[in-house]
Design a protein around this motif. Structure first.
Motif, mmCIF file in Angstrom:
data_model
loop_
_atom_site.group_PDB
_atom_site.id
_atom_site.type_symbol
_atom_site.label_atom_id
_atom_site.label_comp_id
_atom_site.label_asym_id
_atom_site.label_seq_id
_atom_site.Cartn_x
_atom_site.Cartn_y
_atom_site.Cartn_z
ATOM 1 N N PHE A 6 0.781 -1.187 0.042
ATOM 2 C CA PHE A 6 -0.086 0.001 -0.014
ATOM 3 C C PHE A 6 0.934 1.352 -0.166
ATOM 4 C CE2 PHE A 6 -1.970 -3.572 2.207
ATOM 5 C CZ PHE A 6 -3.084 -3.476 1.623
ATOM 6 N N TYR A 15 -7.157 5.537 -1.869
ATOM 7 C CA TYR A 15 -7.409 5.279 -0.370
ATOM 8 C C TYR A 15 -8.260 6.365 0.016
ATOM 9 C CZ TYR A 15 -6.395 0.720 1.104
ATOM 10 O OH TYR A 15 -6.261 -0.764 1.100
ATOM 11 N N ARG A 19 -12.247 4.712 0.147
ATOM 12 C CA ARG A 19 -12.352 3.612 1.311
ATOM 13 C C ARG A 19 -13.461 3.884 2.077
ATOM 14 N NH1 ARG A 19 -9.781 -1.016 0.530
ATOM 15 N NH2 ARG A 19 -9.865 -1.487 2.859
ATOM 16 N N GLY A 49 -2.736 0.242 11.336
ATOM 17 C CA GLY A 49 -3.055 0.110 9.805
ATOM 18 C C GLY A 49 -4.159 0.858 9.364
ATOM 19 N N CYS A 50 -4.019 2.362 9.484
ATOM 20 C CA CYS A 50 -5.167 3.518 9.650
ATOM 21 C C CYS A 50 -5.177 3.852 8.269
ATOM 22 C CB CYS A 50 -4.659 4.597 10.526
ATOM 23 S SG CYS A 50 -3.126 5.212 10.122
ATOM 24 N N ASP A 70 0.267 3.543 10.530
ATOM 25 C CA ASP A 70 0.308 2.732 9.318
ATOM 26 C C ASP A 70 1.707 2.664 9.037
ATOM 27 O OD1 ASP A 70 -2.077 2.244 7.145
ATOM 28 O OD2 ASP A 70 0.157 2.042 6.199
ATOM 29 N N VAL A 71 2.409 1.356 8.533
ATOM 30 C CA VAL A 71 3.493 1.054 7.792
ATOM 31 C C VAL A 71 3.958 1.843 6.747
ATOM 32 C CG1 VAL A 71 2.914 -0.948 6.600
ATOM 33 C CG2 VAL A 71 5.174 -0.714 7.637
ATOM 34 N N GLY A 93 4.451 3.600 11.332
ATOM 35 C CA GLY A 93 4.887 2.500 12.352
ATOM 36 C C GLY A 93 4.242 1.247 11.949
ATOM 37 N N THR A 94 4.758 0.274 12.807
ATOM 38 C CA THR A 94 4.006 -1.114 12.710
ATOM 39 C C THR A 94 3.398 -1.589 13.915
ATOM 40 O OG1 THR A 94 5.569 -2.572 13.733
ATOM 41 C CG2 THR A 94 5.896 -1.789 11.304
ATOM 42 N N ALA A 95 2.087 -2.390 13.579
ATOM 43 C CA ALA A 95 1.406 -2.696 14.536
ATOM 44 C C ALA A 95 1.990 -3.736 15.429
ATOM 45 C CB ALA A 95 0.200 -3.561 14.169
ATOM 46 N N GLU A 96 3.267 -4.183 15.150
ATOM 47 C CA GLU A 96 4.131 -5.105 15.790
ATOM 48 C C GLU A 96 4.935 -4.548 16.670
ATOM 49 O OE1 GLU A 96 3.755 -5.290 12.747
ATOM 50 O OE2 GLU A 96 2.454 -7.107 12.042
ATOM 51 N N ALA A 111 -8.932 -1.488 11.337
ATOM 52 C CA ALA A 111 -10.058 -1.609 10.449
ATOM 53 C C ALA A 111 -9.415 -2.347 8.913
ATOM 54 C CB ALA A 111 -10.924 -0.344 10.094
ATOM 55 N N SER A 112 -10.144 -3.235 8.772
ATOM 56 C CA SER A 112 -9.631 -3.967 7.484
ATOM 57 C C SER A 112 -8.071 -3.974 7.364
ATOM 58 C CB SER A 112 -10.076 -3.208 6.175
ATOM 59 O OG SER A 112 -11.634 -3.212 6.119
ATOM 60 N N TRP A 116 -3.276 -8.316 7.915
ATOM 61 C CA TRP A 116 -1.769 -8.066 7.308
ATOM 62 C C TRP A 116 -0.718 -8.216 8.315
ATOM 63 C CZ3 TRP A 116 -1.527 -8.455 2.449
ATOM 64 C CH2 TRP A 116 -2.542 -8.042 1.569
ATOM 65 N N PHE A 117 -1.218 -8.145 9.766
ATOM 66 C CA PHE A 117 -0.107 -8.145 10.874
ATOM 67 C C PHE A 117 0.310 -9.340 11.004
ATOM 68 C CE2 PHE A 117 -3.149 -4.742 13.018
ATOM 69 C CZ PHE A 117 -2.943 -3.899 11.902
HETATM 70 C C1 LIG Z 1 -6.472 -2.485 3.454
HETATM 71 S S1 LIG Z 1 -5.749 -1.352 4.246
HETATM 72 C C2 LIG Z 1 -6.867 -0.634 5.483
HETATM 73 C C3 LIG Z 1 -6.879 0.853 5.829
HETATM 74 C C4 LIG Z 1 -7.831 1.584 6.513
HETATM 75 N N1 LIG Z 1 -7.901 1.076 7.859
HETATM 76 C C5 LIG Z 1 -9.108 1.171 5.747
HETATM 77 O O1 LIG Z 1 -10.099 0.962 6.721
HETATM 78 O O2 LIG Z 1 -9.547 1.576 4.571
HETATM 79 C C6 LIG Z 1 -4.411 -1.978 5.490
HETATM 80 C C7 LIG Z 1 -3.569 -0.989 5.791
HETATM 81 O O3 LIG Z 1 -2.720 -1.624 6.710
HETATM 82 C C8 LIG Z 1 -1.262 -1.364 6.473
HETATM 83 N N2 LIG Z 1 -0.297 -2.022 7.333
HETATM 84 C C9 LIG Z 1 -0.163 -3.324 6.528
HETATM 85 N N3 LIG Z 1 0.784 -4.193 7.541
HETATM 86 C C10 LIG Z 1 0.815 -3.338 8.721
HETATM 87 C C11 LIG Z 1 1.759 -3.532 9.830
HETATM 88 N N4 LIG Z 1 2.141 -4.325 9.836
HETATM 89 N N5 LIG Z 1 1.657 -2.196 10.698
HETATM 90 C C12 LIG Z 1 0.828 -1.411 10.542
HETATM 91 N N6 LIG Z 1 -0.059 -0.996 9.136
HETATM 92 C C13 LIG Z 1 0.220 -2.194 8.395
HETATM 93 C C14 LIG Z 1 -1.192 -0.780 5.113
HETATM 94 O O4 LIG Z 1 -0.068 0.026 4.910
HETATM 95 C C15 LIG Z 1 -2.535 -0.407 4.626
HETATM 96 O O5 LIG Z 1 -2.657 0.844 4.859
#
Ligand SMILES: C[S@@+](CC[C@H](N)C(=O)[O-])C[C@H]1O[C@@H](n2cnc3c(N)ncnc32)[C@H](O)[C@@H]1O
Length: 271
Positions: A6, A15, A19, A49-50, A70-71, A93-96, A111-112, A116-117
């Motif tokens: 993304f 997005y 979205r 993952g905002c 968000d990453v 940043g990352t969720a981890e 949300a959605s 991916w985490f």
């Molecule tokens: C499908 S999109 C959803 C975005 C938004 N929350 C929505 O509802 O439309 C997934 C998002 O998660 C982010 N993402 C993926 N892996 C991630 C991680 N490990 N930590 C943080 N963000 C992450 C991606 O960059 C992407 O913007």
């Protein structure tokens, strides 16, 4: 491994435009759960993952401070450019690996995004940053949309299903985790107090342009576009023409009724 599907500027712009903001009933479900399990104060919520912040802005009025993470730097930049409440900040940043002290977060949302985490590392980090009785809400919708207009019957739904079938070879395996409504992630949550709501039916009015724009945001469409740009563009153009014809209208801004199901995994950290 962190999925980086993304990242591009044009993807982040799509997005911001297309979205979905989760419906109010999902927001109320989450807030009622938090109130039941933890109660006030609502100091800090973090939206993981905002993306461009649709879910972040939805929850912002209910917290003193909301941080969207968000990453993807591009997604974060698009999110920052949208006017919102001044209690929101966005960070790459990352969720981890979350930039918050132990026991400091009231609510974690995704949300959605949670599919991916890295489940193990994310759940460990969630356990660390949540306050006692703090909650997590992992929500989303599957890619099964049903389109309706006037007397078109199932014809619009079938056109959408054909588009999704064409995209199937380009679908990342993680999307199946979302389509399973996070079944395995739910099982892995270490908190005994948890529930998974699999089906919250939602109906929306959406124009042809908005529905196809949403498809354009899907990672599998972007993969198809990178692999076969002409075929990918032709797929959506042909879907648009067929939808217009079936609906008997000339403007792609014409609205249809679109229905889907949201799911929501809720969990509360032990006190
Ligand atoms: C499908 S999109 C959803 C975005 C938004 N929350 C929505 O509802 O439309 C997934 C998002 O998660 C982010 N993402 C993926 N892996 C991630 C991680 N490990 N930590 C943080 N963000 C992450 C991606 O960059 C992407 O913007």
């Amino acid at each position: 491994m962190t999925y980086r599907l993304f990242e591009e500027k044009h993807h982040a712009t799509l997005y911001q435009k297309y979205r979905l903001t989760p419906p109010n009933e999902v927001k109320e479900l989450v807030l009622q759960y938090l109130d039941k399990k933890k109660g006030p104060p609502h100091e800090l919520a973090v939206d993981l993952g905002c993306g461009t912040g649709q879910n972040t802005r939805l929850f912002a009025p209910h917290f003193q401070k909301l941080v969207g993470i968000d990453v993807s730097e591009q997604q974060v930049q698009e999110a920052r450019a949208i006017p919102g409440l001044d209690n929101i900040t966005y960070r790459a940043g990352t969720a981890e690996e979350l930039p918050f002290p132990d026991g400091s977060v009231d609510l974690l949302t995704a949300a959605s995004a949670a599919h991916w985490f890295n489940a193990e590392r994310f759940l460990k980090e969630a356990d660390r940053v949540l306050k006692p009785s703090g909650c997590m809400a992992l929500l989303g919708y599957t890619e099964h949309f049903s389109l309706h207009h006037g007397s078109c019957g199932d014809r619009l739904k079938n056109i959408y299903a054909e588009v999704m079938k064409a995209l199937m070879p380009y679908r990342n395996t993680r999307v199946a985790v979302a389509n399973s409504k996070l079944e395995d992630l739910f099982k892995a949550i270490p908190f005994p107090d948890k529930e998974r709501i699999e089906c919250i039916p939602v109906k929306m009015q959406m124009s042809i342009n908005a529905a196809l724009g949403l498809v354009e945001t899907f990672s599998m469409y972007q993969t198809y576009l990178r692999t076969e740009p002409q075929a990918a563009t032709a797929l959506l153009e042909s879907a648009k023409m067929r939808l217009l014809e079936e609906m008997g209208v000339s403007s792609p801004d014409t609205e249809m009724e679109v229905s889907t199901d949201y799911y929501c995994v809720l969990a509360c950290k032990p006190h």
